[in-house]
Design an enzyme around this catalytic site. Structure first.
Site, mmCIF file in Angstrom:
data_model
loop_
_atom_site.group_PDB
_atom_site.id
_atom_site.type_symbol
_atom_site.label_atom_id
_atom_site.label_comp_id
_atom_site.label_asym_id
_atom_site.label_seq_id
_atom_site.Cartn_x
_atom_site.Cartn_y
_atom_site.Cartn_z
ATOM 1 N N PRO A 2 49.367 41.126 35.660
ATOM 2 C CG PRO A 2 47.310 42.157 36.006
ATOM 3 C CD PRO A 2 48.260 41.397 36.852
ATOM 4 C CD GLU A 3 54.395 43.464 31.997
ATOM 5 O OE1 GLU A 3 54.751 44.271 31.265
ATOM 6 O OE2 GLU A 3 55.068 42.335 32.223
#
Length: 277
Positions: A2-3
DNA sequence: TTGGGTGTTGAGTA
DNA sequence: ATACTCAACACCCA
């Protein structure tokens, strides 16, 4: 995994499942994940605590409890979800928080890279790993002056600078490539050679890209799902990431993939020239 | 079958 | 300061 957009989506969905729930047991099956304090203290401090809120700084989730804040980084593949406690656990569940109502918050992480730090309430901002974190593009103190100041002072290639969470928080490999494409800047351009106009474009498109991705619930390339099991939809709007061999949506030339500091990097060689006049 | 690649980051080394 | 390698770990695919 995830960003910023994925972490933000997880934050929003997970909130609905855990606010107000009280912890009666904590189990840790992969101790490395717990960075601070040591395991027994970590578990003991959490007993009897209820979740009051979840916030986010960059790619970090911050779980707020009555007297503590839990700082969690998902790294490549971390996930949170809530199950009835007697439902069989999957083999990649490494930390569980059992609630008094019979449900259980589970931290699942195939690659076991994720981290957790537990601090006394209100102190986490002054401690590693949050203390050195830059503002993300949505925060007020992410100003043009601040950003220009950072970029002028380094000769590093721009892609690496944008991945540096002490310069700007929240961007990772996908959104850096997308941002630089929209800004028309080659990822290997040296940071200190960028003009004010180019820096303005990077700032604008970083924010725009992240906010569009949040609206779409993040990007699901392989394994990402939000805490309610929903996948992201932003992969349909990627211009360059994973698009090697496809035509550039702007000019029709072929999108290429190169390596920049050993990270796969996607760009349009016509729209993102290394030396532009 | 094997090795290279994967949405991340920190340490260690010149 | 910067760049580079390695490490943490599991899985997928050519």
């Amino acid at each position: 995994m995830p960003e910023l957009p994925e972490v933000e989506t997880i934050r929003k969905t997970l909130k609905r499942f855990i606010i107000g729930k009280e912890i009666e047991e904590v189990e840790v099956f992969w101790p490395r994940i717990i960075q601070f304090p040591e395991i027994e203290m970590f578990k003991m401090n959490l007993l009897g605590q209820s979740f009051t809120d979840i916030s986010r700084r960059g790619k970090f989730l911050i779980f707020h409890l009555d007297e503590y804040d839990l700082v969690s980084h998902l790294r490549m593949e971390g996930k949170y979800s809530v199950y009835p406690k007697d439902e069989p656990k999957d083999k990649h569940t490494h930390v569980t928080f059992t609630f008094t109502n019979g449900e259980q918050l589970r931290y699942n992480d195939v690659r076991k890279f994720g981290t957790m730090h537990l601090f006394k309430k209100g102190t986490y901002e002054a401690k590693k790993p949050i203390v050195q974190l830059a503002p993300d593009p949505f925060e007020e103190d992410f100003t043009l002056d601040y950003f220009m100041g950072k970029l002028e002072r380094t000769t590093r290639v721009i892609k690496n600078v944008l991945l540096d969470q002490t310069v700007v928080a929240g961007l990772g490999n996908i959104y850096v490539d997308e941002t630089l494409f929209k800004a028309g800047i080659h990822p290997e351009k040296r940071s200190h050679t960028l003009t004010k106009e180019e820096i303005k474009r990077i700032k604008k498109y970083a924010k725009e890209t992240l906010s569009e991705a949040v609206k779409q619930g993040g990007t699901t390339i392989r394994s990402y799902v939000a805490s309610d099991g929903e996948i992201g939809m932003f992969q349909q709007e990627l211009f360059v990431y994973g698009q090697e061999g496809e035509p550039c949506p702007t000019c029709g030339d072929e999108i290429i993939k190169i390596r920049v500091s050993n990270r796969g990097t996607h760009l349009c060689p016509s729209c993102q020239k290394e030396n532009r006049e």
